[in-house]
Write an enzyme that holds these catalytic residues in place. Structure first.
Site, PDB file in Angstrom:
ATOM      1  CG  HIS A 376      -0.672  14.707 -36.603  1.00  0.00           C
ATOM      2  ND1 HIS A 376       0.151  13.974 -37.425  1.00  0.00           N
ATOM      3  CD2 HIS A 376      -0.680  14.052 -35.411  1.00  0.00           C
ATOM      4  CE1 HIS A 376       0.612  12.924 -36.780  1.00  0.00           C
ATOM      5  NE2 HIS A 376       0.132  12.951 -35.542  1.00  0.00           N
ATOM      6  CG  ASP A 380       5.736  12.064 -39.575  1.00  0.00           C
ATOM      7  OD1 ASP A 380       6.765  12.531 -39.026  1.00  0.00           O
ATOM      8  OD2 ASP A 380       5.777  11.449 -40.661  1.00  0.00           O
TER       9      ASP A 380
END
Length: 406
Positions: A376, A380
């Site tokens: 992350h 995304d």
């Protein structure tokens, strides 16, 4: 023990291919050792006679420490010293003390097949009493130990018959074994990954009905050529096509999270479940390979991994990984990223399930769930969803995939 590379400083002695007194030729296999990545075979550097083995099976050998002593062929008979792999050491005839060290308690004498059977039964072979010559552990000993029917050999005292010696059944026993080799490496790698990478998971269903039909046709066609066409080459090649449109999925970020490295080559790893632990060899430059070429690499690496003999080069340089848990079972997973890669996908089992077609009719379709874990820090949810959608389109419509192949 020579420097094998990859920062490896020690190896476990798995099996000696020779014994003291044997005559060997240059490049003849001497010993199999287990690193934290794979099984490696150490060959003889020169021809000669093996004079001493410095470790017993199961021992941990240190890199650059003496491994074995060899008297090189053609050397003078009066030569007092033998040449030793990595380090010159005087050749010493085995003494009672060294013989005792080689067979000290906790080091079982057993063939590779018996050791493999012990691993299959999750048994520490050093705890199994051996019934063979010189205490050698036999297959029957391992299986009896697994059933809980083996008992220690008891030597009766003078004047006492063996029948008079009572045997006790152990209860509540435990055993401790060291975590070594591939399993130890996996433990460390997984801790590093989850401790430093913020994981997030994304999953979706794939309809593989059309792809499976194509795979079955090609499987029959190429079987005569000795090429095994499974589903994996299609997953890998389609993934490469999608990576071309989403290079961030084929990138890696440094630990400080200040730089992103993008890779032109798609070195796609595939997790293989083996008896020595989980190995993840990777297929290099998938973007330049056909499905048949990918299939050949899948077959080669799978066989090597199951034998525990994956080359170090095949383990290095991966950019993204696939874990096919569906061949064992399960539909959804939360895989751990193979650091320093940025993403990994777990493939669930294919199930024949009812679905609605374009006309609203219920039909049987072959459905698989793909579960992604992404880094992350650089990926995304929107990116991985769009990437997965493109990969899905290639797999659900194989003709679309073939059109986009170079």
């Amino acid at each position: 023990l020579p420097d094998i590379g990859e920062g490896i400083v020690e190896c476990e002695i798995v099996e000696w291919q020779v014994k003291e007194g044997d005559t060997v030729e240059e490049d003849q296999p001497i010993v199999d050792v287990m690193t934290d990545k794979a099984l490696v075979q150490i060959p003889a550097k020169e021809s000669g006679t093996i004079e001493k083995l410095y470790y017993a099976q199961g021992d941990i050998a240190k890199v650059h420490a003496p491994l074995y002593a060899i008297r090189v062929a053609g050397s003078a008979q009066t030569e007092a010293a033998a040449r030793v792999t990595s380090t010159p050491v005087a050749s010493v005839a085995p003494t009672a003390s060294t013989a005792t060290q080689a067979t000290r308690p906790g080091k079982a004498i057993a063939s590779p097949a018996v050791r493999r059977r012990a691993r299959e039964l999750d048994i520490d072979i050093s705890l199994v009493p051996g019934s063979g010559a010189k205490g050698r552990v036999m297959k029957e000993d391992v299986e009896a130990f697994a059933r809980g029917t083996s008992t220690p050999t008891v030597v009766p005292a003078a004047g006492i018959t063996s029948a008079a010696v009572p045997t006790a059944t152990a209860t509540g026993a435990t055993r401790v074994e060291p975590l070594r080799g591939v399993k130890a490496a996996m433990a460390k790698q997984m801790v590093r990954s989850v401790s430093t990478i913020p994981h997030f998971t994304y999953a979706d269903e794939f309809d593989l009905t059309e792809l499976i039909a194509l795979q079955q046709k090609l499987k029959e066609k190429y079987a005569d050529q000795g090429i095994r066409i499974t589903m994996m080459p299609f997953f890998i090649k389609a993934l490469s096509l999608a990576l071309s449109e989403f290079p961030i999925m084929n990138a890696q970020v440094n630990d400080e999270c200040t730089e992103i490295t993008y890779f032109d080559d798609h070195n796609i790893g595939m997790a293989v479940d083996t008896k020595i632990g989980l190995l993840v060899p990777n297929i290099k430059q998938v973007q330049n390979k056909s499905i048949v070429e990918v299939a050949q690499e899948v077959g080669r690496l799978t066989q090597a991994a199951r034998e525990g003999r994956v080359a170090q080069e095949d383990m290095k340089g991966g950019t993204i990984s696939i874990s096919n848990i569906g061949v064992i079972g399960g539909t959804v997973a939360t895989p751990i990223i193979n650091k320093p890669e940025a993403a990994i996908v777990a493939l669930g089992k294919v199930q024949e399930l009812p679905r609605f077609d374009a006309n609203g009719q219920v039909v049987a379709r072959k459905i698989m769930t793909a579960s992604w874990s992404g880094d992350h820090r650089i990926i995304d949810g929107g990116t991985i969803a769009r990437f997965n959608k493109l990969w899905q389109e290639y797999l659900e419509d194989p003709t679309n995939m073939l059109v986009h192949m170079r």
